[in-house]
Design a protein around this motif. Structure first.
Motif, PDB file in Angstrom:
ATOM      1  N   LEU A   1       0.820  -1.201   0.000  1.00 44.63           N
ATOM      2  CA  LEU A   1       0.000   0.000   0.000  1.00 44.63           C
ATOM      3  C   LEU A   1       0.858   1.256   0.000  1.00 44.63           C
ATOM      4  CD1 LEU A   1      -2.869  -0.761   2.551  1.00 44.63           C
ATOM      5  CD2 LEU A   1      -2.778  -1.208   0.098  1.00 44.63           C
ATOM      6  N   GLY A   2       0.358   2.290  -0.697  1.00 42.86           N
ATOM      7  CA  GLY A   2       0.914   3.629  -0.572  1.00 42.86           C
ATOM      8  C   GLY A   2       0.247   4.353   0.582  1.00 42.86           C
ATOM      9  N   VAL A   3       0.913   5.388   1.068  1.00 46.69           N
ATOM     10  CA  VAL A   3       0.342   6.254   2.102  1.00 46.69           C
ATOM     11  C   VAL A   3      -0.122   7.546   1.430  1.00 46.69           C
ATOM     12  CG1 VAL A   3       0.741   7.509   4.254  1.00 46.69           C
ATOM     13  CG2 VAL A   3       1.830   5.285   3.875  1.00 46.69           C
ATOM     14  N   ALA A   4      -1.409   7.829   1.560  1.00 40.05           N
ATOM     15  CA  ALA A   4      -1.968   9.065   0.997  1.00 40.05           C
ATOM     16  C   ALA A   4      -2.108  10.086   2.124  1.00 40.05           C
ATOM     17  CB  ALA A   4      -3.323   8.793   0.347  1.00 40.05           C
ATOM     18  N   VAL A   5      -1.175  11.006   2.188  1.00 43.02           N
ATOM     19  CA  VAL A   5      -1.253  12.070   3.200  1.00 43.02           C
ATOM     20  C   VAL A   5      -2.172  13.140   2.613  1.00 43.02           C
ATOM     21  CG1 VAL A   5       0.057  13.570   4.747  1.00 43.02           C
ATOM     22  CG2 VAL A   5       1.108  11.476   3.877  1.00 43.02           C
ATOM     23  N   ASP A   6      -3.476  12.817   2.590  1.00 44.48           N
ATOM     24  CA  ASP A   6      -4.385  13.648   1.798  1.00 44.48           C
ATOM     25  C   ASP A   6      -4.993  14.809   2.569  1.00 44.48           C
ATOM     26  OD1 ASP A   6      -6.298  12.179   3.221  1.00 44.48           O
ATOM     27  OD2 ASP A   6      -6.801  10.899   1.522  1.00 44.48           O
ATOM     28  N   GLU A   7      -4.504  15.046   3.779  1.00 39.94           N
ATOM     29  CA  GLU A   7      -4.704  16.329   4.472  1.00 39.94           C
ATOM     30  C   GLU A   7      -3.441  16.601   5.265  1.00 39.94           C
ATOM     31  OE1 GLU A   7      -8.202  17.167   6.772  1.00 39.94           O
ATOM     32  OE2 GLU A   7      -9.501  15.935   5.486  1.00 39.94           O
ATOM     33  N   TRP A   8      -2.795  17.727   4.976  1.00 40.38           N
ATOM     34  CA  TRP A   8      -1.633  18.142   5.759  1.00 40.38           C
ATOM     35  C   TRP A   8      -1.488  19.643   5.657  1.00 40.38           C
ATOM     36  CZ3 TRP A   8       2.422  20.977   3.824  1.00 40.38           C
ATOM     37  CH2 TRP A   8       2.599  20.991   2.445  1.00 40.38           C
ATOM     38  N   ASN A   9      -0.987  20.265   6.684  1.00 42.65           N
ATOM     39  CA  ASN A   9      -0.689  21.698   6.648  1.00 42.65           C
ATOM     40  C   ASN A   9      -0.300  22.145   8.050  1.00 42.65           C
ATOM     41  OD1 ASN A   9      -0.337  24.293   5.655  1.00 42.65           O
ATOM     42  ND2 ASN A   9      -2.402  24.499   4.862  1.00 42.65           N
ATOM     43  N   VAL A  10      -0.044  23.432   8.173  1.00 43.18           N
ATOM     44  CA  VAL A  10       0.021  24.113   9.463  1.00 43.18           C
ATOM     45  C   VAL A  10      -1.379  24.631   9.768  1.00 43.18           C
ATOM     46  CG1 VAL A  10       0.966  26.087  10.726  1.00 43.18           C
ATOM     47  CG2 VAL A  10       2.445  24.756   9.197  1.00 43.18           C
ATOM     48  N   TRP A  11      -1.866  24.358  10.967  1.00 51.12           N
ATOM     49  CA  TRP A  11      -3.212  24.804  11.363  1.00 51.12           C
ATOM     50  C   TRP A  11      -3.166  25.175  12.841  1.00 51.12           C
ATOM     51  CZ3 TRP A  11      -8.077  21.075  11.482  1.00 51.12           C
ATOM     52  CH2 TRP A  11      -9.186  21.792  11.949  1.00 51.12           C
ATOM     53  N   TYR A  12      -3.570  26.406  13.152  1.00 47.25           N
ATOM     54  CA  TYR A  12      -3.676  26.854  14.534  1.00 47.25           C
ATOM     55  C   TYR A  12      -4.951  26.249  15.129  1.00 47.25           C
ATOM     56  CZ  TYR A  12       0.143  30.130  13.670  1.00 47.25           C
ATOM     57  OH  TYR A  12       1.372  30.677  13.378  1.00 47.25           O
ATOM     58  N   GLN A  13      -4.918  24.936  15.275  1.00 49.11           N
ATOM     59  CA  GLN A  13      -6.108  24.154  15.570  1.00 49.11           C
ATOM     60  C   GLN A  13      -6.648  24.444  16.963  1.00 49.11           C
ATOM     61  OE1 GLN A  13      -5.385  20.091  14.596  1.00 49.11           O
ATOM     62  NE2 GLN A  13      -7.540  19.565  14.447  1.00 49.11           N
ATOM     63  N   ALA A  14      -5.765  24.709  17.905  1.00 52.55           N
ATOM     64  CA  ALA A  14      -6.203  24.954  19.272  1.00 52.55           C
ATOM     65  C   ALA A  14      -7.055  26.219  19.383  1.00 52.55           C
ATOM     66  CB  ALA A  14      -4.997  25.042  20.202  1.00 52.55           C
ATOM     67  N   GLY A  15      -6.956  27.096  18.388  1.00 50.86           N
ATOM     68  CA  GLY A  15      -7.755  28.308  18.398  1.00 50.86           C
ATOM     69  C   GLY A  15      -9.137  28.147  17.804  1.00 50.86           C
ATOM     70  N   PHE A  16      -9.441  26.947  17.274  1.00 44.69           N
ATOM     71  CA  PHE A  16     -10.759  26.691  16.682  1.00 44.69           C
ATOM     72  C   PHE A  16     -11.667  26.079  17.736  1.00 44.69           C
ATOM     73  CE2 PHE A  16     -13.397  23.556  14.139  1.00 44.69           C
ATOM     74  CZ  PHE A  16     -14.332  24.504  13.732  1.00 44.69           C
ATOM     75  N   GLY A  17     -12.808  26.725  17.980  1.00 48.12           N
ATOM     76  CA  GLY A  17     -13.705  26.291  19.046  1.00 48.12           C
ATOM     77  C   GLY A  17     -14.545  25.084  18.726  1.00 48.12           C
ATOM     78  N   GLY A  18     -14.464  24.585  17.498  1.00 48.29           N
ATOM     79  CA  GLY A  18     -15.256  23.425  17.109  1.00 48.29           C
ATOM     80  C   GLY A  18     -16.556  23.831  16.447  1.00 48.29           C
ATOM     81  N   GLU A  19     -17.098  22.907  15.649  1.00 51.92           N
ATOM     82  CA  GLU A  19     -18.296  23.216  14.871  1.00 51.92           C
ATOM     83  C   GLU A  19     -19.521  23.425  15.751  1.00 51.92           C
ATOM     84  OE1 GLU A  19     -17.855  18.894  15.428  1.00 51.92           O
ATOM     85  OE2 GLU A  19     -16.540  20.476  14.655  1.00 51.92           O
ATOM     86  N   ALA A  20     -19.534  22.835  16.955  1.00 50.79           N
ATOM     87  CA  ALA A  20     -20.711  22.967  17.827  1.00 50.79           C
ATOM     88  C   ALA A  20     -20.928  24.412  18.266  1.00 50.79           C
ATOM     89  CB  ALA A  20     -20.563  22.057  19.044  1.00 50.79           C
ATOM     90  N   ALA A  21     -19.864  25.216  18.256  1.00 51.79           N
ATOM     91  CA  ALA A  21     -19.978  26.616  18.681  1.00 51.79           C
ATOM     92  C   ALA A  21     -20.445  27.535  17.557  1.00 51.79           C
ATOM     93  CB  ALA A  21     -18.621  27.096  19.206  1.00 51.79           C
ATOM     94  N   LEU A  22     -20.649  27.011  16.342  1.00 53.63           N
ATOM     95  CA  LEU A  22     -21.006  27.836  15.194  1.00 53.63           C
ATOM     96  C   LEU A  22     -22.516  27.986  15.068  1.00 53.63           C
ATOM     97  CD1 LEU A  22     -18.573  26.188  12.594  1.00 53.63           C
ATOM     98  CD2 LEU A  22     -18.196  28.317  13.862  1.00 53.63           C
ATOM     99  N   ASP A  23     -22.944  29.154  14.602  1.00 53.89           N
ATOM    100  CA  ASP A  23     -24.338  29.361  14.214  1.00 53.89           C
ATOM    101  C   ASP A  23     -24.493  28.967  12.748  1.00 53.89           C
ATOM    102  OD1 ASP A  23     -25.051  30.409  16.719  1.00 53.89           O
ATOM    103  OD2 ASP A  23     -24.340  32.408  16.135  1.00 53.89           O
ATOM    104  N   TRP A  24     -25.729  28.652  12.330  1.00 50.50           N
ATOM    105  CA  TRP A  24     -25.976  28.339  10.928  1.00 50.50           C
ATOM    106  C   TRP A  24     -25.695  29.572  10.079  1.00 50.50           C
ATOM    107  CZ3 TRP A  24     -26.365  23.461   9.764  1.00 50.50           C
ATOM    108  CH2 TRP A  24     -26.885  22.565  10.695  1.00 50.50           C
ATOM    109  N   ALA A  25     -24.883  29.393   9.050  1.00 50.51           N
ATOM    110  CA  ALA A  25     -24.505  30.532   8.203  1.00 50.51           C
ATOM    111  C   ALA A  25     -24.092  30.010   6.838  1.00 50.51           C
ATOM    112  CB  ALA A  25     -23.361  31.325   8.834  1.00 50.51           C
ATOM    113  N   GLU A  26     -24.016  30.923   5.878  1.00 50.77           N
ATOM    114  CA  GLU A  26     -23.584  30.597   4.527  1.00 50.77           C
ATOM    115  C   GLU A  26     -22.352  31.432   4.192  1.00 50.77           C
ATOM    116  OE1 GLU A  26     -25.530  30.237   0.006  1.00 50.77           O
ATOM    117  OE2 GLU A  26     -26.679  31.071   1.670  1.00 50.77           O
TER     118      GLU A  26
END
Length: 514
Positions: A286-311
């Motif tokens: 098998l090959g390894v597909a690193v199909d998501e990678w980057n630098v992300w200030y992830q600890a600063g994201f409050g999670g989707e539960a904290a979001l209001d419905w928006a477009e």
């Protein structure tokens, strides 16, 4: 002054540079699609609504394959909502990101955009809330020539020729408790097996990616892969790995070691996959597909539960600085260093959402700092990755342990003779004087040496590119590089991403092959 030495020899090779190592990712998330690649009414938009200014930057960036439509989004997605007349498409709730999805862009529009951008489409199927039937129907819609319900429906929508999508992700991050339709490893492995069998009956040419762990810190890391692959090892081609380097709360020295964790993760997944292959007495690798990678200030994201419905909301639109660009360079070096097993890699995401390209609605598009390492590597890393063993001091990088100050790889294109050295100096204070022996490349000359760096002032590592100053951070010529008598000497500034390009001297006769 810190020093490092290495030998670059064409006889010691890791493996070929697969062009799909330079992939990207477009998800229906935040403003990646809408007001990102697509914006009706923008001055630079074409008749379909795709932004020409963004398309031009994508071509400059140079991705070769783009994953779509998710990401977390795909686990609640009905692909049929995004086909046919746009005015007839339903608006839906996107449960992944608590968004209102207009479905103005769907599979046909995305594939057409890929053709314009000269990239290969990579599609994900929904194995969270849907399953085998929906996956094979989407594949039939995309790849079957004509004469069936779904293929003829595609043709009626204007796509007379098949989309011919070769690479398919069997779901996304289904180990994660945040995922719509989370599965146990055995549940998912069985579903992946059944879906793979069915999809190959529609089109036996497809390449399939099984979901690996969503991150290395989840408690089931590696045990998930082992259980999944015990079910579906022989019917998939790749296993995915997602990795985000999170700089939040870390010192600059710790941030710059962000590539070390990815290096270990790739080795762990390769070992796990090969163990399952050995148990099954399979010759399939098998090959390894690193199909998501980057630098992300992830600890600063409050999670989707904290979001209001928006477009079209602004969502995790991180602004990247010089240090982040250097870490992205190190992640690219890591991917190339494992070119013998990493088969696909997709930087997440392409526009606005933790992205190398940023836009303003109705306004400009510009390159973030992390744009430049990706673009340079995609343009110049060709041929074969060479094995390097630098002699260089290490430093204490906290949770990453002892990490070498130099992170480097080199590629050699035998056809053109092009030799490219990619190097990161992780020192926060000192230049790194690098000496590389190139006795295996007689007759080569120095073509170009560039550095993307913060310079010596510590606060300069925080410099960013913005809409008003889009070129505050760009690679600049490195005047301290010279090649003589088969010996390359180059000074790498502190906190820097470096590219050194060499090639045959057209004014010098080739060495005597005898």
């Amino acid at each position: 002054m810190t020093t490092a030495t290495l030998t670059i020899d064409p006889g010691f090779r890791v493996g070929p540079v697969d062009p799909r190592l330079f992939g990207s990712f477009v998800e229906h998330m935040g403003r990646c699609v809408y007001t990102g690649i697509h914006e009706l009414g923008h001055p630079d938009a074409d008749e379909r609504g795709f932004r020409g200014d963004v398309l031009e930057l994508v071509r400059e960036l140079g991705p070769t394959i783009v994953r779509y439509p998710g990401g977390n989004f795909v686990s609640g997605y009905r692909w049929e909502d995004g086909i046919g007349p746009v005015e007839d498409r339903p608006r839906r709730l996107d449960l992944a990101w608590r968004a209102l999805e207009s479905n103005r862009v769907g599979v046909d529009e995305f594939v057409a955009w890929c053709r314009s951008a000269a990239v290969e489409p990579m599609l994900a199927v929904n194995l969270g809330t849907r399953g085998v039937r929906e996956a094979v129907e989407l594949l039939e819609y995309c790849n079957h020539p004509e004469g069936t319900y779904w293929s003829d429906l595609r043709r009626s929508h204007g796509a007379k020729e098949p989309h011919d999508v070769r690479v398919w992700c069997l779901g996304n991050e289904l180990d994660g408790p945040w995922q719509i339709g989370q599965k146990t490893a055995t549940e998912y492995g069985r579903l992946a097996l059944e879906t793979a069998h069915a999809m190959r009956r529609v089109d036996p040419r497809v390449e399939l990616v099984a979901c690996g762990s969503s991150n290395t810190r989840i408690p089931t890391f590696a045990t998930w892969e082992a259980a999944v692959l015990a079910e579906c090892y022989d019917v998939v081609d790749h296993v995915s790995l997602h990795h985000y380097a999170d700089p939040t709360g870390r010192s600059l020295a710790e941030r710059l070691a962000g590539g070390a964790e990815l290096d270990r993760a790739i080795e762990d997944i390769v070992a796990t996959a090969d163990h399952i292959g050995a148990r099954r007495k399979s010759r399939h690798r098998l090959g390894v597909a690193v199909d998501e990678w980057n630098v992300w200030y992830q600890a600063g994201f409050g999670g989707e539960a904290a979001l209001d419905w928006a477009e079209e909301r602004r969502l995790i639109e991180d602004t990247y600085d010089v240090a982040d660009a250097v870490v992205v360079g190190s992640l690219l070096v890591t991917l190339l260093r494992h070119a013998d097993r990493v088969s696909i890699a997709c930087q997440a995401q392409l526009v606005n959402v933790i992205a190398p390209i940023r836009t303003e609605p109705g306004g400009p598009a510009w390159r973030q700092t992390i744009f430049h390492p990706f673009a340079q590597a995609a343009a110049h890393a060709r041929g074969e990755v060479l094995l390097l063993e630098p002699q260089v001091p290490s430093y204490d990088a906290g949770e990453h342990g002892d990490v070498p100050l130099l992170d480097a790889t080199a590629t050699y294109d035998e056809d053109s003779g092009a030799l490219t050295l990619l190097a990161v100096n992780r020192s926060t204070t000192d230049a790194l004087d690098l000496t590389a022996q190139l006795r295996g490349f007689p007759g080569h000359r120095l073509i170009e040496a560039t550095a993307l760096t913060a310079g010596t002032a510590p606060e300069a590592a925080r410099t960013t590119n913005t809409a008003s100053a889009p070129d505050a951070v760009v690679p600049v010529r490195n005047e301290r590089a010279r090649l003589a008598d088969g010996r390359l000497e180059v000074s790498l500034p502190p906190v820097s991403w470096n590219v050194v390009r060499l090639g045959p001297d057209p004014h010098r006769a080739p060495p005597d092959a005898r």
